[in-house]
Design a protein around this motif. Structure first.
Motif, PDB file in Angstrom:
ATOM      1  N   PHE A  17       0.890  -1.167   0.000  1.00 53.02           N
ATOM      2  CA  PHE A  17       0.000   0.000   0.000  1.00 53.02           C
ATOM      3  C   PHE A  17       0.922   1.210   0.000  1.00 53.02           C
ATOM      4  N   GLY A  18       1.146   1.818  -1.160  1.00 54.23           N
ATOM      5  CA  GLY A  18       2.120   2.904  -1.232  1.00 54.23           C
ATOM      6  C   GLY A  18       3.476   2.396  -0.784  1.00 54.23           C
ATOM      7  N   SER A  19       4.026   3.044   0.219  1.00 55.12           N
ATOM      8  CA  SER A  19       5.359   2.631   0.677  1.00 55.12           C
ATOM      9  C   SER A  19       5.289   1.521   1.737  1.00 55.12           C
ATOM     10  N   VAL A  20       4.074   1.146   2.145  1.00 54.00           N
ATOM     11  CA  VAL A  20       3.953   0.092   3.171  1.00 54.00           C
ATOM     12  C   VAL A  20       3.903  -1.278   2.496  1.00 54.00           C
ATOM     13  N   MET A  21       4.880  -2.111   2.829  1.00 52.67           N
ATOM     14  CA  MET A  21       4.904  -3.474   2.299  1.00 52.67           C
ATOM     15  C   MET A  21       4.167  -4.364   3.295  1.00 52.67           C
ATOM     16  N   ALA A  22       2.883  -4.612   3.022  1.00 50.66           N
ATOM     17  CA  ALA A  22       2.069  -5.358   3.990  1.00 50.66           C
ATOM     18  C   ALA A  22       2.411  -6.844   3.962  1.00 50.66           C
ATOM     19  N   VAL A  23       2.575  -7.402   2.773  1.00 51.67           N
ATOM     20  CA  VAL A  23       2.950  -8.813   2.616  1.00 51.67           C
ATOM     21  C   VAL A  23       4.077  -8.846   1.588  1.00 51.67           C
ATOM     22  N   ALA A  24       5.199  -9.475   1.994  1.00 51.82           N
ATOM     23  CA  ALA A  24       6.414  -9.346   1.181  1.00 51.82           C
ATOM     24  C   ALA A  24       6.906 -10.700   0.683  1.00 51.82           C
ATOM     25  N   GLY A  25       6.403 -11.125  -0.468  1.00 49.90           N
ATOM     26  CA  GLY A  25       6.945 -12.335  -1.096  1.00 49.90           C
ATOM     27  C   GLY A  25       6.665 -13.610  -0.318  1.00 49.90           C
ATOM     28  N   LEU A  26       5.383 -13.825  -0.026  1.00 46.06           N
ATOM     29  CA  LEU A  26       5.002 -14.989   0.786  1.00 46.06           C
ATOM     30  C   LEU A  26       5.025 -16.273  -0.050  1.00 46.06           C
ATOM     31  N   ASP A  27       5.804 -17.256   0.416  1.00 45.34           N
ATOM     32  CA  ASP A  27       5.823 -18.588  -0.199  1.00 45.34           C
ATOM     33  C   ASP A  27       5.265 -19.565   0.824  1.00 45.34           C
ATOM     34  N   LEU A  28       4.156 -20.210   0.456  1.00 48.09           N
ATOM     35  CA  LEU A  28       3.491 -21.062   1.441  1.00 48.09           C
ATOM     36  C   LEU A  28       2.800 -22.211   0.737  1.00 48.09           C
ATOM     37  N   ILE A  29       2.836 -23.378   1.376  1.00 45.17           N
ATOM     38  CA  ILE A  29       2.087 -24.535   0.874  1.00 45.17           C
ATOM     39  C   ILE A  29       1.289 -25.099   2.039  1.00 45.17           C
ATOM     40  N   VAL A  30      -0.020 -25.191   1.856  1.00 46.22           N
ATOM     41  CA  VAL A  30      -0.873 -25.737   2.917  1.00 46.22           C
ATOM     42  C   VAL A  30      -1.607 -26.955   2.345  1.00 46.22           C
ATOM     43  N   PRO A  31      -1.254 -28.158   2.803  1.00 46.63           N
ATOM     44  CA  PRO A  31      -1.942 -29.355   2.301  1.00 46.63           C
ATOM     45  C   PRO A  31      -3.416 -29.407   2.729  1.00 46.63           C
ATOM     46  N   VAL A  32      -4.212 -30.151   1.970  1.00 50.21           N
ATOM     47  CA  VAL A  32      -5.640 -30.316   2.274  1.00 50.21           C
ATOM     48  C   VAL A  32      -5.803 -30.873   3.691  1.00 50.21           C
ATOM     49  N   GLY A  33      -6.757 -30.303   4.414  1.00 54.68           N
ATOM     50  CA  GLY A  33      -7.079 -30.816   5.746  1.00 54.68           C
ATOM     51  C   GLY A  33      -6.192 -30.271   6.856  1.00 54.68           C
ATOM     52  N   THR A  34      -5.269 -29.376   6.495  1.00 55.78           N
ATOM     53  CA  THR A  34      -4.386 -28.796   7.515  1.00 55.78           C
ATOM     54  C   THR A  34      -5.137 -27.766   8.348  1.00 55.78           C
ATOM     55  N   ARG A  35      -4.793 -27.718   9.624  1.00 58.76           N
ATOM     56  CA  ARG A  35      -5.252 -26.607  10.462  1.00 58.76           C
ATOM     57  C   ARG A  35      -4.040 -25.697  10.623  1.00 58.76           C
ATOM     58  N   PHE A  36      -4.055 -24.614   9.841  1.00 60.85           N
ATOM     59  CA  PHE A  36      -2.907 -23.706   9.780  1.00 60.85           C
ATOM     60  C   PHE A  36      -3.214 -22.447  10.582  1.00 60.85           C
ATOM     61  N   ALA A  37      -2.353 -22.122  11.517  1.00 57.81           N
ATOM     62  CA  ALA A  37      -2.555 -20.878  12.300  1.00 57.81           C
ATOM     63  C   ALA A  37      -1.493 -19.872  11.907  1.00 57.81           C
ATOM     64  N   LEU A  38      -1.938 -18.659  11.626  1.00 60.39           N
ATOM     65  CA  LEU A  38      -1.019 -17.578  11.272  1.00 60.39           C
ATOM     66  C   LEU A  38      -0.952 -16.607  12.449  1.00 60.39           C
ATOM     67  N   LEU A  39       0.243 -16.505  13.011  1.00 61.89           N
ATOM     68  CA  LEU A  39       0.463 -15.577  14.123  1.00 61.89           C
ATOM     69  C   LEU A  39       1.305 -14.414  13.632  1.00 61.89           C
ATOM     70  N   GLY A  40       1.303 -13.351  14.379  1.00 60.52           N
ATOM     71  CA  GLY A  40       2.162 -12.221  14.020  1.00 60.52           C
ATOM     72  C   GLY A  40       1.673 -10.966  14.692  1.00 60.52           C
ATOM     73  N   PRO A  41       2.568 -10.010  14.900  1.00 60.27           N
ATOM     74  CA  PRO A  41       2.201  -8.769  15.578  1.00 60.27           C
ATOM     75  C   PRO A  41       1.151  -7.974  14.814  1.00 60.27           C
ATOM     76  N   ASN A  42       0.562  -7.009  15.465  1.00 60.80           N
ATOM     77  CA  ASN A  42      -0.368  -6.089  14.791  1.00 60.80           C
ATOM     78  C   ASN A  42       0.348  -5.468  13.605  1.00 60.80           C
TER      79      ASN A  42
END
Ligand SMILES: Nc1ncnc2c1ncn2[C@@H]1O[C@H](COP(=O)(O)OP(=O)(O)OP(=O)(O)O)[C@@H](O)[C@H]1O
Ligand SMILES: [Mg+2]
Length: 256
Positions: A17-42
């Motif tokens: 968003f302008g100069s704010v890099m909210a998500v920077a080159g995310l590489d992720l693989i989530v297999p079917v049936g996974t319970r994936f939790a995403l943590l991270g600061p505000n």
């Protein structure tokens, strides 16, 4: 890994968003049936990630797919197989809980008999059956959150994105939602992608945890792997070590 066992894949997924890099080159693989939790600061980029993966927001660059459907060119297909509990949801306050769920079910083209059975079951599991005909404007914030969770799961999405599902829930309701997610994941192989700040909830709910910091995925692994690699005895301790937010007392009082 073959495509038919993958629920979510992202490659260099980026949103700025302008100069704010909210998500920077995310590489992720989530297999079917996974319970994936995403943590991270505000401000780490969790909600932005969910918005892109549910077809609500276009990435600036990179790619992602959900069950093989591209999130940009096939966003209608993505929407049809996903459920989203947004971070700041809207409700139709002049509808009752039952009417709201009927409306959501109709939008998702659920057959009437299936829909009414599911509404009854979900409202009963969530302890709302005696209030189901009351207008949502008369609900407490936790009760509204329960209705929204029900609306996310109603059409049995292949992937359920829950952005902070336990915010506003009391401890026993959080446990209930946790058990509901675990049961659904086992019975129906639903993939869950859950953003949360509750480290103990994340530990209990997930088989894979990702920690996002300033738009970058800094750790991915099972809860035990994360504890081991951070040499921590709890996920909260591991999280604080990984994200590294130390507070010094003098600084805390420096505004006085
Ligand atoms: N619509 C927007 N316009 C401008 N900046 C945005 C927008 N949405 C998000 N951002 C910025 O992107 C970054 C990531 O925000 P995001 O909401 O994804 O964080 P989050 O990890 O979900 O945080 P929280 O834990 O507080 O919910 C922040 O710096 C935020 O200000
Ligand atoms: Mg958020």
């Amino acid at each position: 890994m073959k495509d038919d066992v993958l629920s979510i894949t992202t490659k260099g997924l980026t949103k700025s968003f302008g100069s704010v890099m909210a998500v920077a080159g995310l590489d992720l693989i989530v297999p079917v049936g996974t319970r994936f939790a995403l943590l991270g600061p505000n401000g780490a980029g969790k909600t932005t990630t969910v918005r892109m993966l549910t077809g609500l927001m276009r990435p600036t660059s990179g790619r992602a797919s959900v069950f093989g459907h591209d999130i940009v060119s096939q966003k209608d297909e993505v929407k049809a197989i996903t459920g989203l509990l947004p971070e700041t949801p809207g409700l139709y306050s002049k509808l009752s809980a039952a009417e709201f769920l009927e409306f959501i079910g109709a939008l998702n083209r659920l057959q009437a008999d299936v829909l009414y059975d599911r509404i009854d079951s979900l409202l009963s599991i969530l302890g709302l059956e005696s209030r189901q005909d009351d207008l949502l404007e008369s609900y407490s914030s936790g009760m509204k959150q329960k209705v929204l969770i029900a609306s996310t799961l109603l059409h049995e999405p292949k992937v359920a994105f829950l952005d902070e599902p336990t915010s506003r829930l009391d401890p026993s309701a959080s446990v209930l939602v946790k058990e509901l997610i675990l049961a659904l994941a086992e019975e129906t192989k639903t993939t869950f992608f859950i953003c949360t700040h509750m480290t103990s909830f994340a530990h209990d709910i997930s088989d894979v945890i990702g920690i996002l910091n300033e738009g970058e995925l800094v750790t991915v692994g099972s809860p035990d792997e994360i504890l081991e690699s951070a040499r921590a005895s709890s996920l909260e301790e591991a999280y604080l070590k990984i994200v590294g937010r130390k507070v010094d007392r003098e600084a805390l009082l420096s505004w006085r």
